[in-house]
Scaffold this motif. Structure first.
Motif, PDB file in Angstrom:
ATOM      1  N   LEU A   1       8.190  -2.365  13.414  1.00  0.00           N
ATOM      2  CA  LEU A   1       6.751  -2.214  14.741  1.00  0.00           C
ATOM      3  C   LEU A   1       6.474  -3.494  14.381  1.00  0.00           C
ATOM      4  O   LEU A   1       6.122  -3.974  15.072  1.00  0.00           O
ATOM      5  CB  LEU A   1       5.122  -1.556  13.699  1.00  0.00           C
ATOM      6  CG  LEU A   1       5.544  -0.337  14.007  1.00  0.00           C
ATOM      7  CD1 LEU A   1       3.855   0.203  12.926  1.00  0.00           C
ATOM      8  CD2 LEU A   1       5.031   0.236  15.028  1.00  0.00           C
ATOM      9  N   SER A   2       7.093  -4.348  13.374  1.00  0.00           N
ATOM     10  CA  SER A   2       7.089  -5.554  13.636  1.00  0.00           C
ATOM     11  C   SER A   2       7.735  -6.436  14.997  1.00  0.00           C
ATOM     12  O   SER A   2       8.044  -5.535  15.500  1.00  0.00           O
ATOM     13  CB  SER A   2       8.186  -6.267  12.423  1.00  0.00           C
ATOM     14  OG  SER A   2       9.400  -5.669  12.673  1.00  0.00           O
ATOM     15  N   VAL A   3       6.898  -7.876  15.202  1.00  0.00           N
ATOM     16  CA  VAL A   3       7.116  -8.534  16.116  1.00  0.00           C
ATOM     17  C   VAL A   3       8.019  -9.171  16.355  1.00  0.00           C
ATOM     18  O   VAL A   3       8.016 -10.066  14.733  1.00  0.00           O
ATOM     19  CB  VAL A   3       5.346  -8.787  16.819  1.00  0.00           C
ATOM     20  CG1 VAL A   3       5.908  -9.281  17.683  1.00  0.00           C
ATOM     21  CG2 VAL A   3       5.019  -6.757  17.155  1.00  0.00           C
ATOM     22  N   SER A   4       8.804  -9.949  16.675  1.00  0.00           N
ATOM     23  CA  SER A   4      10.168 -10.959  16.454  1.00  0.00           C
ATOM     24  C   SER A   4       9.467 -11.852  16.733  1.00  0.00           C
ATOM     25  O   SER A   4       8.110 -12.727  17.521  1.00  0.00           O
ATOM     26  CB  SER A   4      11.408 -10.489  17.592  1.00  0.00           C
ATOM     27  OG  SER A   4      12.490 -11.498  17.706  1.00  0.00           O
ATOM     28  N   ALA A   5       9.948 -13.211  16.137  1.00  0.00           N
ATOM     29  CA  ALA A   5       9.308 -14.544  16.501  1.00  0.00           C
ATOM     30  C   ALA A   5       9.542 -15.216  18.344  1.00  0.00           C
ATOM     31  O   ALA A   5       8.688 -15.875  18.934  1.00  0.00           O
ATOM     32  CB  ALA A   5       9.866 -15.580  15.352  1.00  0.00           C
TER      33      ALA A   5
ATOM     34  N   GLU B   1      12.092  -1.039   7.044  1.00  0.00           N
ATOM     35  CA  GLU B   1      10.920  -2.059   7.234  1.00  0.00           C
ATOM     36  C   GLU B   1       9.184  -1.520   5.932  1.00  0.00           C
ATOM     37  O   GLU B   1       9.230  -0.178   5.536  1.00  0.00           O
ATOM     38  CB  GLU B   1      10.456  -1.593   8.514  1.00  0.00           C
ATOM     39  CG  GLU B   1       9.135  -2.663   8.955  1.00  0.00           C
ATOM     40  CD  GLU B   1       8.907  -2.749  10.176  1.00  0.00           C
ATOM     41  OE1 GLU B   1       9.469  -3.235  11.295  1.00  0.00           O
ATOM     42  OE2 GLU B   1       7.872  -1.892  10.516  1.00  0.00           O
ATOM     43  N   HIS B   2       8.484  -2.044   5.304  1.00  0.00           N
ATOM     44  CA  HIS B   2       7.706  -2.150   4.488  1.00  0.00           C
ATOM     45  C   HIS B   2       6.166  -2.526   4.816  1.00  0.00           C
ATOM     46  O   HIS B   2       6.169  -4.011   5.701  1.00  0.00           O
ATOM     47  CB  HIS B   2       8.104  -3.023   3.491  1.00  0.00           C
ATOM     48  CG  HIS B   2       6.111  -3.329   2.561  1.00  0.00           C
ATOM     49  ND1 HIS B   2       6.001  -2.025   2.058  1.00  0.00           N
ATOM     50  CD2 HIS B   2       6.019  -3.988   1.662  1.00  0.00           C
ATOM     51  CE1 HIS B   2       4.757  -2.131   1.658  1.00  0.00           C
ATOM     52  NE2 HIS B   2       4.622  -3.582   1.311  1.00  0.00           N
TER      53      HIS B   2
ATOM     54  N   LEU C   1       0.373   1.794   2.158  1.00  0.00           N
ATOM     55  CA  LEU C   1       1.787   0.999   1.544  1.00  0.00           C
ATOM     56  C   LEU C   1       2.527   2.123   2.459  1.00  0.00           C
ATOM     57  O   LEU C   1       2.561   3.490   2.144  1.00  0.00           O
ATOM     58  CB  LEU C   1       2.118   0.940   0.465  1.00  0.00           C
ATOM     59  CG  LEU C   1       1.180  -0.233  -0.168  1.00  0.00           C
ATOM     60  CD1 LEU C   1       1.848  -0.633  -1.674  1.00  0.00           C
ATOM     61  CD2 LEU C   1       1.361  -1.825   0.862  1.00  0.00           C
ATOM     62  N   LEU C   2       3.328   1.627   3.956  1.00  0.00           N
ATOM     63  CA  LEU C   2       4.510   2.420   4.759  1.00  0.00           C
ATOM     64  C   LEU C   2       5.355   2.370   4.059  1.00  0.00           C
ATOM     65  O   LEU C   2       6.244   0.682   4.149  1.00  0.00           O
ATOM     66  CB  LEU C   2       3.658   2.341   5.615  1.00  0.00           C
ATOM     67  CG  LEU C   2       2.318   3.392   6.008  1.00  0.00           C
ATOM     68  CD1 LEU C   2       1.697   2.606   7.548  1.00  0.00           C
ATOM     69  CD2 LEU C   2       2.606   4.401   5.508  1.00  0.00           C
ATOM     70  N   LEU C   3       6.523   2.671   3.994  1.00  0.00           N
ATOM     71  CA  LEU C   3       8.052   2.474   4.413  1.00  0.00           C
ATOM     72  C   LEU C   3       8.602   3.013   5.300  1.00  0.00           C
ATOM     73  O   LEU C   3       8.088   3.880   5.830  1.00  0.00           O
ATOM     74  CB  LEU C   3       8.285   2.775   2.854  1.00  0.00           C
ATOM     75  CG  LEU C   3      10.187   1.959   3.300  1.00  0.00           C
ATOM     76  CD1 LEU C   3      10.636   0.925   2.927  1.00  0.00           C
ATOM     77  CD2 LEU C   3      10.772   3.194   1.880  1.00  0.00           C
ATOM     78  N   ARG C   4       9.265   2.262   6.333  1.00  0.00           N
ATOM     79  CA  ARG C   4      10.124   2.567   7.497  1.00  0.00           C
ATOM     80  C   ARG C   4      12.032   2.538   7.218  1.00  0.00           C
ATOM     81  O   ARG C   4      11.876   1.301   7.310  1.00  0.00           O
ATOM     82  CB  ARG C   4       9.039   3.145   8.912  1.00  0.00           C
ATOM     83  CG  ARG C   4       8.991   1.152   9.208  1.00  0.00           C
ATOM     84  CD  ARG C   4       8.339   1.998  10.113  1.00  0.00           C
ATOM     85  NE  ARG C   4       6.883   2.280  10.500  1.00  0.00           N
ATOM     86  CZ  ARG C   4       5.781   1.899  10.269  1.00  0.00           C
ATOM     87  NH1 ARG C   4       6.206   0.355  10.150  1.00  0.00           N
ATOM     88  NH2 ARG C   4       4.914   2.179  10.276  1.00  0.00           N
ATOM     89  N   SER C   5      12.283   3.226   7.539  1.00  0.00           N
ATOM     90  CA  SER C   5      13.309   2.666   8.589  1.00  0.00           C
ATOM     91  C   SER C   5      14.687   3.326   9.614  1.00  0.00           C
ATOM     92  O   SER C   5      14.108   4.380  10.046  1.00  0.00           O
ATOM     93  CB  SER C   5      14.628   3.299   6.877  1.00  0.00           C
ATOM     94  OG  SER C   5      15.978   2.533   6.915  1.00  0.00           O
TER      95      SER C   5
ATOM     96  N   GLY D   1      10.283   7.609   8.182  1.00  0.00           N
ATOM     97  CA  GLY D   1       8.803   6.870   7.449  1.00  0.00           C
ATOM     98  C   GLY D   1       8.102   7.346   7.280  1.00  0.00           C
ATOM     99  O   GLY D   1       8.071   9.171   6.511  1.00  0.00           O
ATOM    100  N   ALA D   2       7.929   7.022   5.543  1.00  0.00           N
ATOM    101  CA  ALA D   2       6.292   7.456   5.063  1.00  0.00           C
ATOM    102  C   ALA D   2       5.373   6.787   4.099  1.00  0.00           C
ATOM    103  O   ALA D   2       5.633   5.859   4.001  1.00  0.00           O
ATOM    104  CB  ALA D   2       7.036   8.731   3.934  1.00  0.00           C
ATOM    105  N   SER D   3       4.610   7.262   3.431  1.00  0.00           N
ATOM    106  CA  SER D   3       3.237   6.332   2.741  1.00  0.00           C
ATOM    107  C   SER D   3       3.969   7.085   0.967  1.00  0.00           C
ATOM    108  O   SER D   3       4.575   7.427   0.808  1.00  0.00           O
ATOM    109  CB  SER D   3       1.896   7.130   3.722  1.00  0.00           C
ATOM    110  OG  SER D   3       1.781   8.005   3.031  1.00  0.00           O
ATOM    111  N   PHE D   4       3.135   5.471   0.612  1.00  0.00           N
ATOM    112  CA  PHE D   4       3.406   5.814  -0.895  1.00  0.00           C
ATOM    113  C   PHE D   4       1.738   6.203  -1.599  1.00  0.00           C
ATOM    114  O   PHE D   4       2.066   6.480  -3.185  1.00  0.00           O
ATOM    115  CB  PHE D   4       3.072   3.991  -1.356  1.00  0.00           C
ATOM    116  CG  PHE D   4       4.443   4.041  -0.661  1.00  0.00           C
ATOM    117  CD1 PHE D   4       5.744   3.934  -2.012  1.00  0.00           C
ATOM    118  CD2 PHE D   4       4.889   3.208  -0.005  1.00  0.00           C
ATOM    119  CE1 PHE D   4       6.684   3.727  -2.411  1.00  0.00           C
ATOM    120  CE2 PHE D   4       6.149   2.235   0.587  1.00  0.00           C
ATOM    121  CZ  PHE D   4       7.078   2.492  -0.862  1.00  0.00           C
TER     122      PHE D   4
END
Length: 361
Positions: free
Chosen positions: A40-44, A236-237, A248-252, A269-272
């Motif tokens: 989900l992160s966006v490149s600069a 990704e966190h 708080l989520l983690l995905r790969s 991915g999954a949540s904590f």
């Protein structure tokens, strides 16, 4: 210290850095597609002027809420449409998530469905600082493979982009009851090339500004390309802080480059926590419609350092003097020792023989 205070502190630090960074930009276009998926992160960086890029996928998620005693099955689709607008550093971006949720209230044995946009926003992203604008920074070390591939602290200096946009809630949306139809969104995106194969991206955003439930959000993503550069993996966190929902989520996941304009991907991915607990997966791809054309700049309008550096005053005269010192034509050809040098050589040989006691015939 809670998640919210940490995010606020991070936003303050990044905002300070951006305000005092010199605004410098460089070209964004690349020959190969550069997608924000599978995370989900966006490149600069922007996609490049006149490039249209479609990024979309289908997902499934299971949610179980320990306090509300609910179980949910969620199906949906993500879409992102990116366009390089006006110049290389500016990007217009639409992001949407349309989902269908089946909720079972286990305590009462009843269920309901919710269908609408969980995410629906439009914004502009602009690159304000690029450390790779300096051509000296891009030069490889021709004598050391290790120097070109190892981690260096200077690589932490990131490219920085600013994003401004808005969320849109259309009609009676069950995911955002009573919320304003339009709410602002702001974000700082950074990107660091840690090594030739590893990239670090961070996003820090303040979402749904001015509503009853504003949201602070951060993303930290690391991607790594294999020896076969068509394959890459990422981790990704994500942190979310809001009075409506915090997590708080983690995905790969993994991505594969089919060709210069097409990439396919998947992620898990999954949540904590268990309020709710979340497990999700997604399959998707990205495709680029390339209408980019390089802009031709007349040589008289080019900067002095774009083609081998600035020509200094008197440089041609200095070059002529160097050539005179070196000599030219037959003067540069080695014709062997002169007569004078041969006489000296013979005398030295005779003296050597006398000293050694040899008899000369």
């Amino acid at each position: 210290m809670g998640i919210g205070s940490n995010i606020k502190k991070t936003i303050g630090q990044l905002s300070f850095a951006v305000l005092f960074a010199s605004v410098s930009v460089t070209g964004q276009y690349t020959d190969v597609i550069n997608s924000n998926r599978p995370g989900l992160s966006v490149s600069a960086y922007a996609v490049g002027k006149n490039v249209v890029q479609l990024e979309m996928g289908a997902f499934y998620e299971q949610q179980d809420h320990g306090l509300l005693n609910t179980q949910s099955d969620i199906w949906g689709s993500d879409i992102s449409l990116r366009y390089g607008l006006l110049f290389e550093q500016l990007e217009l971006n639409y992001e949407g998530t349309f989902q269908h949720q089946n909720i079972l209230f286990t305590s009462f044995g009843i269920s309901e469905t919710r269908t609408d946009f969980q995410r629906n926003r439009l914004g502009l992203k602009f690159l304000v600082y690029d450390p790779f604008k300096n051509p000296e920074r891009n030069k490889p070390n021709l004598y050391s493979w290790r120097a070109n591939n190892k981690f260096q602290f200077k690589n932490l200096l990131p490219a920085v982009s600013l994003y401004a946009g808005a969320n849109f809630v259309l009609g009676d949306n069950p995911f955002y009851p009573g919320e304003a139809q339009i709410s602002p969104r702001a974000m700082i995106a950074t990107q660091s090339k840690l090594t030739s194969r590893m990239v670090l991206i961070t996003n820090t955003s303040y979402d749904r500004i001015g509503t009853e439930f504003p949201e602070l959000n951060y993303l930290i993503s690391i991607s790594h390309a294999f020896r076969n550069p068509k394959w890459s993996v990422f981790a990704e966190h994500q942190g979310i802080q809001s009075d409506r929902y915090s997590d708080l989520l983690l995905r790969s996941g993994v991505a594969y480059l089919m060709n210069e304009g097409l990439q396919v991907d998947m992620n898990l991915g999954a949540s904590f926590k268990n309020t709710p607990s979340r497990v999700f997966m997604s399959l998707g791809g990205s495709y680029r419609f390339d209408f980019h054309k390089d802009k031709l700049v007349p040589i008289e309008d080019q900067a002095a350092d774009e083609n081998g550096g600035e020509i200094k005053k008197g440089a041609m005269k200095l070059e002529k003097k160097k050539k005179k010192k070196k000599g030219k034509g037959a003067e540069d050809i080695d014709l062997g020792p002169s007569k004078k040098q041969l006489k000296k050589l013979k005398k030295a040989q005779k003296k050597k023989k006398k000293d050694s006691g040899e008899i000369e015939f």
